[in-house]
Design a protein around this motif. Structure first.
Motif, short mmCIF file in Angstrom:
data_model
loop_
_atom_site.label_atom_id
_atom_site.label_comp_id
_atom_site.label_asym_id
_atom_site.label_seq_id
_atom_site.Cartn_x
_atom_site.Cartn_y
_atom_site.Cartn_z
N ARG A 148 -11.20 7.52 -43.07
CA ARG A 148 -11.41 8.88 -42.55
C ARG A 148 -10.13 9.58 -42.11
NH1 ARG A 148 -16.28 6.31 -40.39
NH2 ARG A 148 -18.08 7.40 -41.27
N CYS A 149 -9.12 8.82 -41.77
CA CYS A 149 -7.90 9.41 -41.20
C CYS A 149 -6.79 9.43 -42.25
CB CYS A 149 -7.49 8.64 -39.95
SG CYS A 149 -8.79 8.64 -38.70
N SER A 150 -6.92 10.34 -43.19
CA SER A 150 -6.04 10.40 -44.35
C SER A 150 -4.60 10.77 -44.03
CB SER A 150 -6.61 11.37 -45.38
OG SER A 150 -6.76 12.66 -44.80
N ALA A 151 -4.34 11.36 -42.88
CA ALA A 151 -2.98 11.75 -42.51
C ALA A 151 -2.28 10.69 -41.65
CB ALA A 151 -2.99 13.08 -41.77
N LEU A 152 -2.93 9.54 -41.48
CA LEU A 152 -2.37 8.48 -40.64
C LEU A 152 -0.99 8.07 -41.16
CD1 LEU A 152 -3.35 6.90 -38.14
CD2 LEU A 152 -4.11 5.12 -39.69
N GLU A 153 0.00 8.12 -40.27
CA GLU A 153 1.37 7.76 -40.62
C GLU A 153 1.79 6.44 -39.99
OE1 GLU A 153 3.67 11.09 -39.30
OE2 GLU A 153 2.78 12.45 -40.77
N VAL A 154 1.26 6.14 -38.80
CA VAL A 154 1.64 4.92 -38.08
C VAL A 154 0.38 4.20 -37.63
CG1 VAL A 154 2.83 4.01 -36.04
CG2 VAL A 154 3.77 6.00 -37.23
N LEU A 155 0.30 2.91 -37.96
CA LEU A 155 -0.79 2.06 -37.51
C LEU A 155 -0.19 0.74 -37.07
CD1 LEU A 155 -3.77 1.36 -37.09
CD2 LEU A 155 -3.86 0.68 -39.51
N LYS A 156 -0.25 0.46 -35.77
CA LYS A 156 0.32 -0.77 -35.23
C LYS A 156 -0.82 -1.74 -34.94
CE LYS A 156 4.39 1.47 -33.45
NZ LYS A 156 5.23 1.76 -32.27
N LEU A 157 -0.65 -2.99 -35.44
CA LEU A 157 -1.71 -4.00 -35.33
C LEU A 157 -1.17 -5.37 -34.91
CD1 LEU A 157 -3.57 -3.11 -38.64
CD2 LEU A 157 -4.38 -2.65 -36.32
N ALA A 158 -0.17 -5.42 -34.08
CA ALA A 158 0.40 -6.71 -33.66
C ALA A 158 -0.59 -7.49 -32.81
CB ALA A 158 1.69 -6.49 -32.87
N GLY A 215 -7.74 -12.44 -35.90
CA GLY A 215 -8.48 -12.39 -37.15
C GLY A 215 -7.81 -11.60 -38.27
N LEU A 216 -6.69 -10.96 -37.99
CA LEU A 216 -6.00 -10.24 -39.06
C LEU A 216 -4.92 -11.15 -39.63
CD1 LEU A 216 -5.55 -6.55 -37.88
CD2 LEU A 216 -7.32 -7.55 -39.32
#
Length: 142
Positions: A101-111, A115-116
């Protein structure tokens, strides 16, 4: 009409803080980092009122998971650009919604998200690509 938010939040109680957030109708940047008392149910209740968010930091909000991230993605859609979900309880389900849904997402932090791993991330990218295309085409070939 949106008004700028100029509230200060002297209280440390999460419920008090979150109850005031929807008053900030023009809020574009929300940083709730390390607030371990915020639950998924508390956050998902206020996110639909914050459709103008461009950036949200939930790093260390260990009780925040998929319900909040799905609510965030529905409320903000393509306006959201920067999300920090490190050390949260989000799973592939919530991340798939976010990426679709968030097509303009530039930064996604998942540290340090439990489970990832490489296999989960590959599935995430595949699922998000499929979900994103099905929003427009109503089909997905697996």
């Amino acid at each position: 009409r949106s008004t700028p938010c100029e509230h200060s939040f002297p209280t440390r109680r999460s419920s008090d803080l979150l109850s005031r957030v929807p008053d900030c109708s023009a809020l574009a940047d929300l940083d709730l980092a390390s607030n371990t008392m915020i639950t998924d149910n508390m956050l998902k209740a206020v996110l639909p009122k914050l459709g103008g968010l461009r950036r949200i930091v939930l790093r260390g909000c260990t009780k925040v998971g998929d319900a909040s991230i799905i609510a965030l993605s529905v409320a903000t859609g393509p306006r959201l650009k920067d999300v920090n979900l490190s050390m949260t309880a989000v799973t592939i389900k919530g991340l798939t919604s976010l990426l679709a849904r968030c097509s303009a997402l530039e930064v996604l932090k998942l540290a340090n998200v439990q489970g990832l791993n490489e296999k989960a991330i590959t599935k995430l990218v595949d699922d998000a690509t499929c979900a994103s295309s099905s929003l427009y085409e109503h089909t997905c070939i697996s």
